[in-house]
Design an enzyme around this catalytic site. Structure first.
Site, PDB file in Angstrom:
ATOM      1  N   LYS A 106       0.866  -1.176   0.000  1.00  0.00           N
ATOM      2  CA  LYS A 106       0.000   0.000   0.000  1.00  0.00           C
ATOM      3  C   LYS A 106       0.906   1.230   0.000  1.00  0.00           C
ATOM      4  CE  LYS A 106      -4.401   1.322   0.261  1.00  0.00           C
ATOM      5  NZ  LYS A 106      -5.156   1.037   1.502  1.00  0.00           N
ATOM      6  N   HIS A 107       0.756   2.080  -1.001  1.00  0.00           N
ATOM      7  CA  HIS A 107       1.568   3.287  -1.119  1.00  0.00           C
ATOM      8  C   HIS A 107       3.062   2.961  -1.087  1.00  0.00           C
ATOM      9  CE1 HIS A 107      -2.114   5.453  -0.949  1.00  0.00           C
ATOM     10  NE2 HIS A 107      -2.353   5.163   0.317  1.00  0.00           N
TER      11      HIS A 107
END
Length: 528
Positions: free
Chosen positions: A279-280
């Site tokens: 994530k990110h």
């Protein structure tokens, strides 16, 4: 000159002969005279087309194994002459130079020759000289000459001629010239980069990077930013080479995160299933398991909240059971070397889920050059492909790690390389149980990772967080003992870190006081 230019004569000299005959035949049908060289002329004649050899035009034969054939005033004069300049026209009449209205050239396959591991001399022989010279000449004179360097532009040329009564417009020629100059720039960049590597020049005085447009993206990191995805021509398995089986177009963030996920999961040998959830650009869960389903569920259990809308990377074939489990939450992208037909069928019901397969994993130890833009320039470095083994570890505490702790410490160290600094990773039994990333203070990363584990314990109904009995990896040394103390309070029993701080002894003393085992790697993994 801005008005359309009639296309009466074309010079074709190509290495890639895809679509050549059909294109040349279409030009001839429109009354265009064809000039050509060597193998290109032979191909056209065998197809029954009438072709004039460039050697007939220049009065000189091809020589020196084809190194000299188009480097002649009658070729370059035909490409460079300004047709509305009286002096140029006089020179052409005096020296018998004929105009060339269209140049069709694609270059010797230098990049492909290097990619297949050819020896130095073979690479040198595949450096094109006459082609780039003609391309640059024709593109400079785009007021009168159209230049084609890509097979995919053949159809555009024919459509342009049909739309303009056998002529090309200035706007069209300008677009082709821009493409042509970018091609020669990319070609020169490939040659100079290869040569720097061949002669061992790690930091050449001048460096160039180039790419080919793969996709114009809807936007960049945010909707107000324009963006595009370019390929560098390398064959490294990953998002650039993957086949997309379903789902909408990848976004800028999807591509960035998918690359991060696949590079991380490639750290783990394919003998055991492994899964990374990103994530990110940071992992929110990484695990191995006896099956791919177990690896995925263990990675998911590290941080179920952050996994929502994430990117999932697998190091083995995606199977039906794992696909069924993945479908229980919203996932942006799944990337794996392969996917079974059953898994693909399950994913087909999730229209927005992108499924990518690559056929292989990237080699995490391969030398790669990476670069990052800064104001006024860019930074260049080798990719972080550093790795350690058991033999590289130095035990610095009274207690040495157990065999299971050592396995988990090495696992955690692999993950740490892919987490934004300051990075802290808690691992237990081959799975991350807490990840702290990107904090300005190392102790804050330690606290955040422990807090996430505590939150997950509450969600899963566990009596204690999984950090109890875990090990911890720190991507750089602990500058103070506070980070180690926080990890110990969270239940960690062993630590892996680079060492090298002026306060190493304070940290070692704190570990000994709490019965922790600690090893130094002598290597750090900053990731900014």
């Amino acid at each position: 000159m801005t008005h359309p230019v009639p296309l009466t004569r074309a010079l074709l000299s190509v290495s890639d002969k895809t679509g050549l005959v059909d294109f040349a035949r279409a030009l001839a049908a429109r009354g265009v005279e064809l000039l050509s060289t060597g193998g290109t002329a032979k191909t056209l004649r065998e197809a029954g087309l009438s072709v004039r050899d460039v050697s007939e035009v220049t009065g000189f034969p091809e020589m020196m194994d084809g190194r000299v054939k188009t480097l002649h005033p009658k070729v370059h004069g035909g490409l460079l002459a300004l047709r509305d300049n009286a002096e140029h026209r006089t020179a052409m009449e005096t020296h018998g130079i004929e105009v060339i209205d269209l140049l069709v050239v694609n270059l010797y396959p230098f990049e492909a020759t290097v990619a297949k591991g050819a020896v130095y001399d073979d690479c040198i022989e595949n450096i094109d000289i006459g082609g780039p010279a003609m391309i640059r000449a024709a593109s400079k004179n785009h007021a009168f000459v159209a230049t084609v360097v890509d097979v995919e532009d053949y159809a555009a040329v024919l459509a342009e001629l049909d739309a303009n009564d056998g002529k090309t417009t200035l706007a069209f020629r300008q677009r082709l010239a821009q493409i042509a100059y970018a091609r020669t720039a990319a070609y020169d960049a490939a040659v100079s980069t290869w040569m720097a590597q061949a002669i061992g020049e790690a930091a050449p005085r001048r460096r160039a990077f180039a790419g080919t447009l793969a996709q114009t993206l809807r936007y960049g990191e945010n909707p107000h930013q324009s963006a595009a995805f370019y390929l560098d021509g390398s064959a490294r398995p990953g998002v650039a080479t993957a086949r997309q089986h379903q789902g909408k177009e990848l976004s800028y963030n999807n591509i960035n995160d998918t690359d991060a996920a696949f590079e991380l999961v490639a750290e783990f040998p394919t003998e055991a299933p492994a899964c990374a959830i990103i994530k990110h650009a940071n992992p929110c869960g990484v695990a191995t398991g006896k099956t791919m389903l177990e690896a995925y569920t263990r990675a998911f259990d590290c941080d179920r909240t952050s996994a929502f809308g994430g990117i999932i990377a697998l190091n083995q074939t995606l199977d039906a059971a794992t696909a069924e489990e993945i479908c229980k939450i919203f996932t942006e992208v799944v990337i794996a070397p392969e996917a079974s037909d059953e898994a693909k069928a399950i994913f087909a019901a999730k229209k927005n889920l992108r499924l990518l397969t690559t056929g292989a994993l990237p080699d995490p130890k391969a030398p790669i050059t990476s670069f990052r833009q800064v104001a006024g320039g860019f930074l260049v470095q080798g990719k972080d492909n550093g790795a350690i083994t058991l033999d590289d570890l130095k035990v610095v505490t009274k207690r040495a790690p157990s065999d299971q702790e050592l396995k988990d410490l090495l696992f955690a160290w692999k993950v740490a390389k892919h987490v934004k600094s300051n990075a802290i990773i808690y691992v237990k039994d081959g799975a991350t149980v807490g990840v702290g990333a990107g904090q300005m203070s190392r102790v804050d990363s330690t606290r955040i990772a422990a807090r996430k584990s505590l939150d997950m314990a509450e969600v899963m109904g566990l009596a204690a967080p999984l950090t109890k009995g875990s090990v911890v990896a720190s991507d750089a040394f602990f500058p103070f003992a506070d980070g180690l103390i926080t990890a110990a309070e969270a239940g960690a029993t062993a630590i892996i870190q680079p060492g090298g701080s002026m306060r190493d002894q304070d940290v070692i003393d704190a570990a000994n006081e709490r019965g922790l085992a600690m090893v130094f790697t002598g290597m750090r993994h900053f990731r900014h």
